[in-house]
Design a protein around this motif. Sequence first.
Motif, PDB file in Angstrom:
ATOM      1  N   UNK A 354     -27.128   3.119  43.338  1.00  0.00           N
ATOM      2  CA  UNK A 354     -26.721   2.222  44.425  1.00  0.00           C
ATOM      3  C   UNK A 354     -25.561   1.337  43.969  1.00  0.00           C
ATOM      4  N   UNK A 355     -25.686   0.753  42.783  1.00  0.00           N
ATOM      5  CA  UNK A 355     -24.638  -0.126  42.268  1.00  0.00           C
ATOM      6  C   UNK A 355     -23.326   0.623  42.079  1.00  0.00           C
ATOM      7  N   UNK A 356     -23.427   1.887  41.613  1.00  0.00           N
ATOM      8  CA  UNK A 356     -22.220   2.684  41.400  1.00  0.00           C
ATOM      9  C   UNK A 356     -21.505   2.965  42.717  1.00  0.00           C
ATOM     10  N   UNK A 357     -22.284   3.349  43.723  1.00  0.00           N
ATOM     11  CA  UNK A 357     -21.697   3.655  45.036  1.00  0.00           C
ATOM     12  C   UNK A 357     -20.994   2.430  45.604  1.00  0.00           C
ATOM     13  N   UNK A 358     -21.655   1.290  45.568  1.00  0.00           N
ATOM     14  CA  UNK A 358     -21.054   0.066  46.110  1.00  0.00           C
ATOM     15  C   UNK A 358     -19.834  -0.347  45.286  1.00  0.00           C
ATOM     16  N   UNK A 359     -19.931  -0.233  43.972  1.00  0.00           N
ATOM     17  CA  UNK A 359     -18.810  -0.628  43.121  1.00  0.00           C
ATOM     18  C   UNK A 359     -17.581   0.230  43.342  1.00  0.00           C
ATOM     19  N   UNK A 360     -17.790   1.542  43.518  1.00  0.00           N
ATOM     20  CA  UNK A 360     -16.649   2.433  43.743  1.00  0.00           C
ATOM     21  C   UNK A 360     -15.939   2.120  45.055  1.00  0.00           C
ATOM     22  N   UNK A 361     -16.672   1.555  46.024  1.00  0.00           N
ATOM     23  CA  UNK A 361     -16.070   1.193  47.309  1.00  0.00           C
ATOM     24  C   UNK A 361     -15.489  -0.223  47.304  1.00  0.00           C
ATOM     25  N   UNK A 362     -15.690  -0.948  46.216  1.00  0.00           N
ATOM     26  CA  UNK A 362     -15.148  -2.304  46.139  1.00  0.00           C
ATOM     27  C   UNK A 362     -16.003  -3.351  46.807  1.00  0.00           C
ATOM     28  N   UNK A 363     -17.288  -3.040  47.053  1.00  0.00           N
ATOM     29  CA  UNK A 363     -18.220  -4.027  47.601  1.00  0.00           C
ATOM     30  C   UNK A 363     -18.923  -4.709  46.435  1.00  0.00           C
ATOM     31  N   UNK A 386     -30.074  -5.784  48.882  1.00  0.00           N
ATOM     32  CA  UNK A 386     -28.841  -6.057  48.144  1.00  0.00           C
ATOM     33  C   UNK A 386     -27.911  -6.917  49.003  1.00  0.00           C
ATOM     34  N   UNK A 387     -27.582  -8.093  48.522  1.00  0.00           N
ATOM     35  CA  UNK A 387     -26.593  -8.936  49.199  1.00  0.00           C
ATOM     36  C   UNK A 387     -25.221  -8.578  48.639  1.00  0.00           C
ATOM     37  N   UNK A 388     -24.305  -8.180  49.541  1.00  0.00           N
ATOM     38  CA  UNK A 388     -22.972  -7.752  49.109  1.00  0.00           C
ATOM     39  C   UNK A 388     -21.894  -8.563  49.830  1.00  0.00           C
ATOM     40  N   UNK A 398     -18.380   1.400  55.851  1.00  0.00           N
ATOM     41  CA  UNK A 398     -18.147   2.495  54.902  1.00  0.00           C
ATOM     42  C   UNK A 398     -19.171   2.462  53.767  1.00  0.00           C
ATOM     43  N   UNK A 399     -19.540   1.252  53.345  1.00  0.00           N
ATOM     44  CA  UNK A 399     -20.541   1.134  52.286  1.00  0.00           C
ATOM     45  C   UNK A 399     -21.896   1.660  52.750  1.00  0.00           C
ATOM     46  N   UNK A 400     -22.285   1.282  53.955  1.00  0.00           N
ATOM     47  CA  UNK A 400     -23.552   1.768  54.507  1.00  0.00           C
ATOM     48  C   UNK A 400     -23.517   3.288  54.648  1.00  0.00           C
ATOM     49  N   UNK A 401     -22.412   3.825  55.155  1.00  0.00           N
ATOM     50  CA  UNK A 401     -22.289   5.269  55.317  1.00  0.00           C
ATOM     51  C   UNK A 401     -22.385   6.016  53.998  1.00  0.00           C
TER      52      UNK A 401
END
Length: 416
Positions: A354-363, A386-388, A398-401
């Motif tokens: 989860x952290x990797x996916x969000x980090x790659x998107x810049x969230x 997760x609070x982003x 895009x992050x949710x998708x």
Amino acid sequence: MKGSAHPDREPQGVEIGDILAALGRVRAHVAATPFVHSRTLSEIAGCELYLKFENLQFTASFKERGALNKLLLLDEAERARGVIAASAGNHAQGVAYHASRLGIPATIVMPRLAAFVKVENTERFGARVVLEGDSFEQARRHMLELAQAEALVVVHPYDDAAVIAGQGTLGLEMLQERPELDDLVVPIGGGGLLAGVAIAAHHLKHELRITGVQCERFAGAWHAFYERREPLQIGPTTIADGIAVDAPGLLTLPVLREHVEAITLVTEAQIERAIVTLLEIEKTVVEGAGAAGLAAVLEEPARYAGRKVGLVLCGGNIDALTLADVIMRHLVRTRRMARLLIGARDVPGSLARIATILGELGANIEEVIHQRAFADMPVRNVRIDVVVSTRGDEHLGRAVGALRAAGFTCDIAGSA
């Protein structure tokens, strides 16, 4: 007739000569605050916006003008007796500061829930502060009892000719500097500021359109102005405590009916948005009342489209914790901050994915909470809250998708 100015008829109690005289008295002791064009806000609002920065007065409010004019008109016997006022904060500070400068004893009655920064500043200016009641009206009634018991001179926050005249000096400054204005949009509680500004402004430009702005939760002036018959619902609280007044004054209401075209109501969310907009764009801190004018213009773009509009940022006394809450709530409303409710298998590596996916998107992840016992999830599954922080709605989408595409369930807290 509401909204029509009659330059040959001045409202009883206050005349343009009183305002001109007030300007002569106070001009050396209060700031002639900046009145500037905002290019960015004008582009957003679809009109030409000019901001009067009364939050830059020494006590961070226009209230100094009326309070000082009243104090300067007291005779020696009245000064010796001392003065008393009821206020949620800004009038309190104006009276306390200038009374201290002039050597006049001052007592201020404030609601118990008045903003801490306003209470603290009033005491720092040397006034005796009495906290009484849960509203301005309750504080006002106690103030009148104290005034009678101690023979003190009342300095009313809005229903006093000298105070109205002092506030009117602001209108003179605005129209003298920007005679090309088509509109003035002015916050209103009891009506002292709006009445004074309206008299002065229509003296200089008869065809000027003047609009008052009031918060929905304290709509006493709106209710009286439009002669509504249904019961008035008040409170209980508002971010715009500086205009949280139950009813307009006996002196101010006739002025409003003579000079003001309309009174607009704004919601708490609209005021909060305006506070953050002014902070982000103009880099200026205003309280709820000070942001009410911008809130009204942003919510009624068709009314002001293509016109030259003057706004009064009437005060900047907002508690730091309240401001922090307003900023966070605005970030949530604009999807720049969100809480994601993510369903995952309760196995090593799920959180890392989860952290990797969000980090790659810049969230950016602000907070993580594992919910095992308090979430409606199957055994051997976990809900990860997760609070982003994101760049806005599209970025959050895009992050949710991406999380859903990776096999996680994902919802945004608070979304239908």
